[in-house]
Design a protein around this motif. Structure first.
Motif, PDB file in Angstrom:
ATOM      1  N   LEU A  80       0.674  -1.056   0.048  1.00 42.95           N
ATOM      2  CA  LEU A  80      -0.040   0.067  -0.093  1.00 42.95           C
ATOM      3  C   LEU A  80       0.922   1.186   0.033  1.00 42.95           C
ATOM      4  N   THR A  81       0.628   2.199  -0.732  1.00 43.04           N
ATOM      5  CA  THR A  81       1.096   3.430  -0.995  1.00 43.04           C
ATOM      6  C   THR A  81       0.796   4.327   0.174  1.00 43.04           C
ATOM      7  N   ARG A  82       1.202   5.430   0.457  1.00 41.09           N
ATOM      8  CA  ARG A  82       0.829   6.552   1.258  1.00 41.09           C
ATOM      9  C   ARG A  82      -0.591   7.041   0.682  1.00 41.09           C
ATOM     10  N   ALA A 107      -7.156  11.676   8.673  1.00 41.79           N
ATOM     11  CA  ALA A 107      -6.622  10.376   7.570  1.00 41.79           C
ATOM     12  C   ALA A 107      -5.201  10.567   7.346  1.00 41.79           C
ATOM     13  N   GLU A 108      -4.588  11.694   7.094  1.00 37.81           N
ATOM     14  CA  GLU A 108      -3.221  12.106   6.740  1.00 37.81           C
ATOM     15  C   GLU A 108      -2.301  11.845   7.809  1.00 37.81           C
ATOM     16  N   GLU A 136       0.331   8.359   8.441  1.00 40.32           N
ATOM     17  CA  GLU A 136       1.780   8.348   8.706  1.00 40.32           C
ATOM     18  C   GLU A 136       1.800   7.492   9.839  1.00 40.32           C
ATOM     19  N   LEU A 137       1.192   7.361  11.018  1.00 36.58           N
ATOM     20  CA  LEU A 137       1.598   6.533  12.184  1.00 36.58           C
ATOM     21  C   LEU A 137       1.494   5.000  11.567  1.00 36.58           C
ATOM     22  N   ALA A 150       4.022  -0.300  11.033  1.00 29.51           N
ATOM     23  CA  ALA A 150       3.843  -1.512   9.907  1.00 29.51           C
ATOM     24  C   ALA A 150       5.555  -1.710   9.702  1.00 29.51           C
ATOM     25  N   ARG A 151       5.744  -3.105  10.026  1.00 19.38           N
ATOM     26  CA  ARG A 151       7.054  -3.802   9.866  1.00 19.38           C
ATOM     27  C   ARG A 151       7.285  -4.303   8.457  1.00 19.38           C
TER      28      ARG A 151
END
Length: 309
Positions: free
Chosen positions: A29-31, A46-47, A51-52, A57-58
Motif C-alpha cells: 500500500l502506498t501512502r 486520515a493523513e 503516517e502513524l 507497520a514492519r
C-alpha cells in the motif's frame, strides 16, 4: 469405447502435475492509498493516521492488516498499540480504555499539588491512580514528579495487564480490584495525591459516544450510572479515610456535572475547588482533606547553634 492407450514402458509412471503457482503477493500500500482508505472509512485525520500506520507497520502485509482494522472501526491506539499522552508513549492493548488528551489537564493539576506536597513533607509523595485503565495518568505523574511511591488499580483484568506495562516501568505497582478494595491497607491515611479518572457518562448517553469508544472500550470505563456520578460518589465517600492530612483527590467530570460533584466533595468533608480548560474542554474537581501534613524538619540557620538533644 476405445481403451486407454497403454504406456509403451510398463515401468514408466506419468510425470506429476506441476504444483499450482503461488499467488503473487499483493502490491504494498502506498501512502496515498492508505489515506484514501482511511478517508473512505470516515477518519477525520486520515493523513496523520496514515503516517502513524506506515511508521508502525514492519511489513506490507502488516500494514494492510492494520489499515483494515482501522477502517473497520478499531481505535487507532488499539491498532498501533500505543497512545501519546503527556508527551509519552503509553502502551494501550485492545479492549482497554484509551487515554484522552483532555485528561492531560488533570495530570497538570495533580503535578502542581504533588510538588507542593513534597515541599511540605520533605519526602516523595504517595500517588494513587484509581480507575487507572492503561495506567497513563500514574505513569505521567511519576515522570513529572520524580521519585514517588506510585500505586495504580483497576477492576478490569485487561486494564491491569496493560497498566503493568506502563506503571512498572515507572517504578510503581498495579493492583486489581474494585476501587479502594484493590489497594494495600498500608496506604490508608498516607495518600498525598489520589487521581481517579472515573467513568462519568450517564447511562442513557453511552449510546451517543463514537463507535470507537462504545464498541471497543469496556463499558465499566464509560458508564457512570444514571447521572454519570455513581462512581464519583463512591470514590469521594471513601477517599478521606485514605488521604493523608492535606492530601488531595482529583477527578475529571463534565462542566454540567461539576456543581453536583462539588456538593458531594463537601458532604464528605473535602474542601473542593473546580478548574476548567477551554483549550482541552476539560473540567477537574479537586478536594483536599482538612488537616495539616507533618512538616519536614528544619535545618538550623547559619550562625545558630543546633538545639541540644
Amino acid at each position: 469405447m476405445p481403451s486407454s492407450p497403454t504406456p509403451s514402458h510398463p515401468s514408466h509412471h506419468p510425470s506429476p502435475l506441476p504444483s499450482p503457482l503461488t499467488a503473487p503477493a499483493p502490491a504494498p500500500l502506498t501512502r496515498p492509498a492508505v489515506v484514501t482508505a482511511l478517508r473512505a472509512a470516515g477518519c477525520v485525520f486520515a493523513e496523520d493516521e496514515a503516517e502513524l500506520l506506515l511508521a508502525a507497520a514492519r511489513t506490507a502485509g502488516e500494514l494492510a492488516a492494520m489499515v483494515e482494522r482501522r477502517t473497520l472501526g478499531l481505535p487507532l491506539e488499539h491498532v498501533v498499540g500505543w497512545a501519546e499522552f503527556c508527551g509519552r508513549r503509553i502502551a494501550v492493548d485492545p479492549g482497554v480504555f484509551v487515554p484522552r488528551r483532555r485528561t492531560e489537564f488533570l495530570v497538570g493539576r495533580a503535578v502542581g499539588l504533588g510538588l507542593r506536597a513534597t515541599g511540605r513533607t520533605g519526602r516523595p509523595p504517595v500517588v494513587v491512580d484509581l480507575c487507572c485503565g492503561s495506567g497513563a495518568v500514574g505513569a505521567a505523574l511519576a515522570a513529572a514528579l520524580g521519585p514517588v511511591e506510585l500505586h495504580a488499580a483497576d477492576i478490569e483484568p485487561a486494564a491491569v495487564r496493560c497498566a503493568r506495562r506502563n506503571v512498572l516501568a515507572a517504578g510503581g505497582e498495579v493492583h486489581e480490584g474494585d476501587l479502594f478494595d484493590a489497594l494495600p491497607a498500608g496506604l490508608r491515611g498516607r495518600i498525598d495525591i489520589l487521581v481517579a479518572n472515573v467513568p462519568y457518562v450517564p447511562t442513557e448517553e453511552v449510546g451517543l459516544l463514537p463507535p470507537e469508544a462504545r464498541d471497543h472500550e469496556p463499558l465499566v470505563a464509560l458508564d457512570g450510572g444514571a447521572d454519570g456520578l455513581d462512581v464519583l460518589r463512591r470514590v469521594t465517600a471513601t477517599a478521606p479515610r485514605w488521604l493523608a492530612p492535606g492530601g488531595h483527590l482529583l477527578v475529571e467530570t463534565s462542566e454540567r456535572q461539576a456543581p453536583q460533584a462539588v456538593e458531594t466533595f463537601t458532604r464528605n468533608g473535602l474542601l473542593p475547588r473546580v478548574a476548567d480548560s477551554d483549550e482541552l474542554c476539560a473540567t477537574v474537581v479537586m478536594g483536599t482533606r482538612a488537616g495539616t501534613a507533618p512538616q519536614p524538619p528544619q535545618a538550623p540557620r547559619m550562625g545558630t547553634a543546633s538545639p541540644s538533644p
